[in-house]
Design a protein around this motif. Structure first.
Motif, short mmCIF file in Angstrom:
data_model
loop_
_atom_site.label_atom_id
_atom_site.label_comp_id
_atom_site.label_asym_id
_atom_site.label_seq_id
_atom_site.Cartn_x
_atom_site.Cartn_y
_atom_site.Cartn_z
N ALA A 248 0.83 -1.20 0.00
CA ALA A 248 0.00 0.00 0.00
C ALA A 248 0.87 1.25 0.00
CB ALA A 248 -0.93 -0.01 1.21
N ARG A 249 0.55 2.20 -0.86
CA ARG A 249 1.30 3.45 -0.94
C ARG A 249 0.95 4.35 0.24
NH1 ARG A 249 3.20 0.73 -4.82
NH2 ARG A 249 3.67 1.65 -6.86
N LYS A 250 1.97 4.98 0.79
CA LYS A 250 1.79 5.96 1.86
C LYS A 250 2.67 7.17 1.56
CE LYS A 250 0.79 2.56 5.50
NZ LYS A 250 1.17 2.04 6.83
N SER A 251 2.27 8.32 2.09
CA SER A 251 3.08 9.53 1.94
C SER A 251 3.06 10.30 3.24
CB SER A 251 2.55 10.40 0.79
OG SER A 251 1.27 10.89 1.08
N ASN A 252 4.01 11.18 3.42
CA ASN A 252 4.13 11.99 4.63
C ASN A 252 4.30 13.46 4.25
OD1 ASN A 252 4.24 9.95 6.88
ND2 ASN A 252 5.98 9.22 5.69
N PRO A 253 3.90 14.36 5.13
CA PRO A 253 4.09 15.79 4.84
C PRO A 253 5.54 16.24 4.95
CG PRO A 253 3.13 15.51 7.01
CD PRO A 253 3.13 14.14 6.37
N TYR A 254 6.39 15.34 5.46
CA TYR A 254 7.83 15.61 5.55
C TYR A 254 8.58 14.50 4.80
CZ TYR A 254 6.42 18.64 9.44
OH TYR A 254 5.83 19.59 10.21
N PRO A 255 9.84 14.75 4.41
CA PRO A 255 10.60 13.69 3.76
C PRO A 255 10.70 12.45 4.65
CG PRO A 255 11.73 15.79 3.53
CD PRO A 255 10.60 16.01 4.49
N THR A 256 10.68 11.28 4.03
CA THR A 256 10.77 10.01 4.73
C THR A 256 12.12 9.37 4.44
OG1 THR A 256 8.39 9.63 4.54
CG2 THR A 256 9.78 7.70 4.96
N VAL A 257 12.81 8.90 5.47
CA VAL A 257 14.12 8.26 5.29
C VAL A 257 13.98 6.77 5.58
CG1 VAL A 257 16.49 8.10 6.12
CG2 VAL A 257 15.44 10.34 5.77
N LEU A 258 14.46 5.95 4.65
CA LEU A 258 14.41 4.50 4.76
C LEU A 258 15.83 3.97 4.92
CD1 LEU A 258 11.93 3.92 1.80
CD2 LEU A 258 11.36 4.14 4.23
N MET A 259 16.05 3.13 5.95
CA MET A 259 17.38 2.62 6.26
C MET A 259 17.30 1.12 6.56
SD MET A 259 18.50 5.80 8.77
CE MET A 259 20.26 5.47 8.73
N PRO A 260 17.55 0.27 5.56
CA PRO A 260 17.49 -1.18 5.80
C PRO A 260 18.52 -1.64 6.83
CG PRO A 260 17.42 -0.71 3.46
CD PRO A 260 17.77 0.58 4.15
N MET A 261 18.07 -2.54 7.69
CA MET A 261 18.97 -3.16 8.67
C MET A 261 19.38 -4.55 8.19
SD MET A 261 20.55 -3.09 11.53
CE MET A 261 21.59 -4.49 11.98
N ARG A 262 18.40 -5.33 7.71
CA ARG A 262 18.65 -6.66 7.19
C ARG A 262 17.82 -6.87 5.91
NH1 ARG A 262 22.51 -6.66 9.88
NH2 ARG A 262 23.09 -8.03 11.63
N GLY A 263 18.37 -7.60 4.98
CA GLY A 263 17.64 -7.95 3.77
C GLY A 263 17.67 -6.86 2.70
N HIS A 264 17.13 -7.18 1.54
CA HIS A 264 17.00 -6.24 0.44
C HIS A 264 15.55 -5.80 0.32
CE1 HIS A 264 20.91 -7.97 -0.40
NE2 HIS A 264 21.14 -6.99 -1.25
N TRP A 265 15.35 -4.51 0.08
CA TRP A 265 14.02 -3.93 0.08
C TRP A 265 13.74 -3.21 -1.24
CZ3 TRP A 265 10.53 -4.01 4.29
CH2 TRP A 265 11.02 -4.65 5.44
N LYS A 266 12.55 -3.46 -1.78
CA LYS A 266 12.11 -2.81 -3.01
C LYS A 266 11.24 -1.60 -2.65
CE LYS A 266 12.37 -4.44 -6.72
NZ LYS A 266 13.41 -4.35 -7.76
N VAL A 267 11.68 -0.43 -3.11
CA VAL A 267 10.92 0.80 -2.90
C VAL A 267 10.28 1.20 -4.23
CG1 VAL A 267 10.98 3.18 -2.07
CG2 VAL A 267 12.61 1.51 -1.16
N ARG A 268 8.99 1.43 -4.21
CA ARG A 268 8.27 1.91 -5.39
C ARG A 268 7.59 3.23 -5.06
NH1 ARG A 268 7.20 -3.77 -5.41
NH2 ARG A 268 8.05 -4.81 -7.27
N TRP A 269 7.62 4.17 -5.99
CA TRP A 269 6.98 5.45 -5.75
C TRP A 269 6.19 5.88 -6.98
CZ3 TRP A 269 12.19 4.61 -6.21
CH2 TRP A 269 12.84 5.17 -7.31
#
Length: 324
Positions: A248-269
């Motif tokens: 599910a797509r989500k958005s925020n009124p401020y920039p969002t920072v994504l920081m993987p700890m484990r595994g590979h993550w697919k980001v779609r925008w």
């Protein structure tokens, strides 16, 4: 700025070995500092800033070989760390002996402001910790314990009251009108609390495997008003696992920072604010900034253990975190 320029790969991080006043002090002279998002708090013009856009907080990192330590210091705003690689000991107090905690990979520590803190790599290999600093100006710099300033001067580094370092070994002198940074007075030092380990741990440390269990079905807010570590430092930190990730797509009124700890993550925008729709894959140690009001999703792209830290500003002033 296109989306590719808002992704900082772990392998592309540019270290600075002269970022702070203890850069020549034995025991601290092998550390590497990284400024990933925001201006950071480096005292050196050599520090490279990967993404300079204001986010309401700063993201940085410290890389250190075994037995290397970061000297006792404090910030005016919040400082939180999670361990990306290695095993680390954090300690605090006027002389670093008021309390301590050992963090393993994935653990997070929302360090109380108002107390001097330091940390060292107690593992057997090069370690890396990721840092979140409150405020766009990161609190206006670093406050060092008096002995750190004195030790640094003995090894050639002087911090001016302009916030810049001057290396006497390289024949650098304080410019006219710039005085050495004064050490804190005894009265100021006496006002600083010296909380014990028992006082700090329950409200300021969250363990990786506890968060993995709690985030099995829904993301867990780790730092925030409703977080495991209740606080209003100017940002919120959440923890997402394979079980709690969603397309599910989500958005925020401020920039969002994504920081993987484990595994590979697919980001779609989705297309938004001049950006074309797209996708990218993130690995542990990568950092991605998604622009404000940009619908996006993030899910694991491979099987196996998967966890990710999610950071977003709240618009609150980055205030004090120690109330004990």
């Amino acid at each position: 700025m296109i989306m590719e320029h808002r992704i900082v790969r772990y392998g592309d991080l540019q270290p600075c070995k002269t970022a702070f006043i203890d850069a020549h002090t034995p025991g601290s002279d092998q550390k590497e500092n990284f400024t990933i998002i925001g201006g950071g708090v480096s005292e050196s013009p050599d520090q490279h800033v990967h993404i300079g856009l204001p986010h309401g907080f700063n993201i940085g990192a410290a890389g250190q070989p075994p037995k290397c330590r970061n000297s006792l210091h404090d910030h005016h705003t919040a400082e939180a760390f999670f361990v990306l690689k290695g095993r680390w000991r954090f300690f605090w107090g006027r002389y670093g002996d008021a309390g301590e905690v050992v963090l393993e990979e994935g653990d997070i520590f929302n360090i109380p402001t108002g107390i001097f803190r330091g940390f060292e790599n107690i593992g057997t290999d090069y370690g890396m910790i990721m840092a979140i600093l409150g405020g766009d100006d990161a609190g206006g710099g670093v406050m060092w314990a008096p002995q750190v300033i004195e030790d640094a001067a003995d090894h050639g580094l002087v911090l001016g009251d302009d916030g810049k370092l001057y290396d006497t070994k390289r024949q650098q002198k304080l410019p006219k009108g710039v005085a050495p940074m004064p050490v804190m007075t005894d009265d100021d030092l006496a006002k600083r609390p010296e909380p014990t380990t028992a006082q700090v741990l329950p409200n300021h440390v969250a363990r990786y495997w506890d968060m993995m269990a709690l985030a099995d079905r829904m993301p867990v807010q780790v730092i925030g008003e409703r977080g495991l570590l209740k606080d209003k430092p100017g940002f919120e930190v959440s923890f997402i696992t394979r079980g709690s990730a969603t397309e599910a797509r989500k958005s925020n009124p401020y920039p969002t920072v994504l920081m993987p700890m484990r595994g590979h993550w697919k980001v779609r925008w989705d297309a938004a604010r001049g950006l074309d729709a797209g996708e990218a894959t993130l690995a542990p140690g990568d950092t991605m900034s998604v622009p404000e009001h940009t619908p996006h999703s993030v899910v694991p792209s491979m099987t196996g253990e998967a966890s990710l830290y999610h950071v977003v500003a709240t618009g609150d002033p980055a205030g004090h975190t120690w109330t004990g």
